[in-house]
Design an enzyme around this catalytic site. Structure first.
Site, mmCIF file in Angstrom:
data_model
loop_
_atom_site.group_PDB
_atom_site.id
_atom_site.type_symbol
_atom_site.label_atom_id
_atom_site.label_comp_id
_atom_site.label_asym_id
_atom_site.label_seq_id
_atom_site.Cartn_x
_atom_site.Cartn_y
_atom_site.Cartn_z
ATOM 1 N N GLY A 86 -87.019 44.927 44.418
ATOM 2 C CA GLY A 86 -86.373 45.664 43.334
ATOM 3 C C GLY A 86 -87.007 47.018 43.060
ATOM 4 O O GLY A 86 -86.958 47.511 41.925
ATOM 5 N N GLY A 87 -87.575 47.639 44.094
ATOM 6 C CA GLY A 87 -88.165 48.967 43.910
ATOM 7 C C GLY A 87 -87.132 49.969 43.389
ATOM 8 O O GLY A 87 -87.430 50.820 42.539
ATOM 9 N N ILE A 98 -75.361 39.802 52.643
ATOM 10 C CA ILE A 98 -74.468 40.908 52.287
ATOM 11 C C ILE A 98 -73.221 40.932 53.184
ATOM 12 O O ILE A 98 -72.168 41.446 52.789
ATOM 13 C CB ILE A 98 -75.270 42.229 52.314
ATOM 14 C CG1 ILE A 98 -76.180 42.243 51.080
ATOM 15 C CG2 ILE A 98 -74.383 43.463 52.349
ATOM 16 C CD1 ILE A 98 -77.356 43.158 51.159
ATOM 17 N N SER A 130 -81.676 49.861 50.565
ATOM 18 C CA SER A 130 -82.622 50.105 51.668
ATOM 19 C C SER A 130 -82.292 49.089 52.754
ATOM 20 O O SER A 130 -82.879 48.016 52.787
ATOM 21 C CB SER A 130 -84.063 49.834 51.271
ATOM 22 O OG SER A 130 -84.385 50.277 50.005
ATOM 23 N N CYS A 162 -84.882 48.192 58.453
ATOM 24 C CA CYS A 162 -85.271 49.384 59.208
ATOM 25 C C CYS A 162 -85.660 49.060 60.654
ATOM 26 O O CYS A 162 -85.852 49.965 61.459
ATOM 27 C CB CYS A 162 -86.432 50.073 58.499
ATOM 28 S SG CYS A 162 -87.810 48.964 58.208
ATOM 29 N N SER A 222 -91.030 47.478 51.085
ATOM 30 C CA SER A 222 -90.466 48.066 49.872
ATOM 31 C C SER A 222 -90.503 49.599 49.884
ATOM 32 O O SER A 222 -90.663 50.212 50.940
ATOM 33 C CB SER A 222 -91.196 47.480 48.656
ATOM 34 O OG SER A 222 -90.501 47.810 47.490
HETATM 35 C C1 LIG Z 1 -86.230 47.413 53.638
HETATM 36 S S1 LIG Z 1 -86.153 45.936 52.733
HETATM 37 C C2 LIG Z 1 -85.618 46.454 51.160
HETATM 38 C C3 LIG Z 1 -86.711 46.734 50.205
HETATM 39 C C4 LIG Z 1 -86.327 46.917 48.772
HETATM 40 N N1 LIG Z 1 -85.674 48.178 48.490
HETATM 41 C C5 LIG Z 1 -87.571 46.785 47.892
HETATM 42 O O1 LIG Z 1 -87.755 47.575 46.994
HETATM 43 O O2 LIG Z 1 -88.354 45.863 48.149
HETATM 44 C C6 LIG Z 1 -84.695 45.176 53.360
HETATM 45 C C7 LIG Z 1 -84.353 43.883 52.660
HETATM 46 O O3 LIG Z 1 -83.046 43.471 53.070
HETATM 47 C C8 LIG Z 1 -83.026 42.058 53.134
HETATM 48 N N2 LIG Z 1 -81.890 41.725 54.017
HETATM 49 C C9 LIG Z 1 -81.796 41.936 55.341
HETATM 50 N N3 LIG Z 1 -80.578 41.563 55.802
HETATM 51 C C10 LIG Z 1 -79.879 41.119 54.726
HETATM 52 C C11 LIG Z 1 -78.556 40.619 54.554
HETATM 53 N N4 LIG Z 1 -77.739 40.494 55.585
HETATM 54 N N5 LIG Z 1 -78.172 40.252 53.319
HETATM 55 C C12 LIG Z 1 -79.009 40.374 52.256
HETATM 56 N N6 LIG Z 1 -80.276 40.864 52.347
HETATM 57 C C13 LIG Z 1 -80.708 41.225 53.573
HETATM 58 C C14 LIG Z 1 -84.389 41.688 53.678
HETATM 59 O O4 LIG Z 1 -84.740 40.372 53.332
HETATM 60 C C15 LIG Z 1 -85.282 42.727 52.990
HETATM 61 O O5 LIG Z 1 -85.821 42.226 51.791
#
Ligand SMILES: C[S@@+](CC[C@H](N)C(=O)[O-])C[C@H]1O[C@@H](n2cnc3c(N)ncnc32)[C@H](O)[C@@H]1O
EC number: 2.1.1.204
Length: 379
Positions: free
Chosen positions: A14-15, A58, A77, A80, A363
């Protein structure tokens, strides 16, 4: 006044939600978020309540459902790994792009979405995925602006060069005289904190950048305690450290010291930078984040002179020398502060340090995204 209701996707810790809460004006809030990782969801709930976040893939989100959320902004986000320097760079051919692509494909059928903020790694800017994204956004009538920024650009002692995209439908970005193909590498407004606020000038005498009082006061009020401390000691790591740390608990193990001593990224309390903390911190060595030298009596040069002399012939003597430096990992709380999470950010009791490092490594730097949300709204 326009009310901005945000859908936070790939929500992690939740950043981006904190960045929204940091906004000085209360006309923006995160109303819904989706995240697939159970530990991230538990932590998100601990900090933002149980109702906002759904533990959902998602890929299962439909246009109808997006419409029902009653949101007009999406902040996200996406994963990556398809674009990282150390990965295979499979780009659009990596399945981990699918959910991001899915969201982009929903946009032409979601006219209610007026604002977007997207974060990804350095490397995304040269990907096919970025070209696809820009094509879709332009076809939907979004004005876009892209950035490559690091917390070090704002006096936070941590490198985390990241790609950011801001997009909005009704208002051009007027603050930069850039063409829409180049990427902005410098935050357009002064973020010298106190100085710019006290100056009534429209150009900061320190950095020569334009002063935007909304952004300056955001920096001053909401940069987080650690960043506030850096007003006193600009950007030194010691402002971000725990007052007392059990050095033994976080000590870098002997086998790592002995084998990888020469590739550890060593920092001292007085340093004003550190390496990007990745999700591999503490179980990978190279490029996963810095470690801290706690000894104040032995110098790094002295200890390494002995280490390098003996490491191939007398491992005990080599180790003994490095042990004198009292090298430890940054604690999860310290990594959190360096990433500008607020001091009251909390973790569920059953989340291990290893999981905390992993989630933090994925994050965002909250200070940087706080300023970018401000730009999206106020410029
Ligand atoms: C780069 S991180 C996001 C970090 C976030 N903005 C934070 O502040 O921590 C990507 C996130 O997307 C989630 N994720 C990846 N594929 C997903 C999907 N298909 N549906 C939901 N979440 C997903 C991962 O578990 C991961 O926590």
């Amino acid at each position: 006044m326009e009310y901005i209701q945000v859908l936070e996707l790939f929500a992690g810790l939740g950043g981006l939600h904190i960045a929204v809460n940091n906004q000085k004006d209360a006309n923006i809030q995160v109303v819904k978020s989706f995240e697939i990782n159970v530990n991230a969801v538990k932590t998100y709930q601990e900090n933002f309540g149980h109702d906002v976040v759904s533990n959902r893939n998602i890929l299962s989100l439909s246009t109808e459902e997006l419409f029902r959320q009653n949101v007009n902004a999406i902040f996200m986000s996406p994963p990556c790994q398809p674009f990282t320097r150390l990965g295979k760079k499979l780009d659009v051919n990596d399945d981990r792009c699918n959910a991001f692509h899915h969201v982009l494909k929903l946009l032409p059928r979601s006219p209610n979405i007026q604002y977007l903020l997207i974060e990804n790694v350095y490397g995304f800017e040269s990907s096919k995925m970025r070209d696809t994204m820009l094509e879709i956004l332009q076809s939907c009538g979004f004005y876009t602006i892209e950035f490559l920024l690091s917390p070090t650009d704002f006096g936070v002692p941590n490198s985390r060069l990241r790609y950011y995209l801001l997009a909005r439908k009704n208002k051009k970005f007027t603050f930069c005289k850039h063409d829409h193909t180049s990427i902005v590498k410098e935050f357009p407004y002064c973020t010298c904190r106190v100085k710019s606020l006290n100056d009534q000038a429209s150009i900061c005498s320190n950095c020569q950048r334009e002063v935007n009082t909304n952004i300056s006061s955001l920096v001053q009020q909401n940069a987080g305690n650690a960043a506030q401390n850096s007003l006193v000691n600009p950007g030194k790591l010691h402002s971000y450290l725990d007052k007392e740390t059990d050095i033994e608990q976080y000590a870098v193990p002997d086998k790592i010291l002995l084998r990888y001593g020469n590739i550890l990224d060593l920092r001292t309390f007085q340093d004003s930078s550190s390496c990007c903390f990745t999700k591999g911190y503490t179980h990978l060595v190279e490029g996963s984040g810095s470690v801290l030298v706690c000894s104040r009596s032995v110098t790094i040069e002295e200890a390494y002179k002995v280490y390098n002399e003996f490491k191939d012939t007398d491992s005990e003597a080599a180790l003994k020398s490095l042990r004198k430096l009292k090298i430890r990992y940054f604690t999860p709380k310290e990594v959190e502060r360096i990433m500008c999470f607020p001091d009251n950010y909390t973790w569920p009791k059953d989340i291990s340090d290893k999981t905390k490092y992993k989630l933090l490594g994925n994050s965002v730097n909250v200070h940087v995204v706080t300023l970018l949300v401000a730009l999206l709204l106020h410029s």
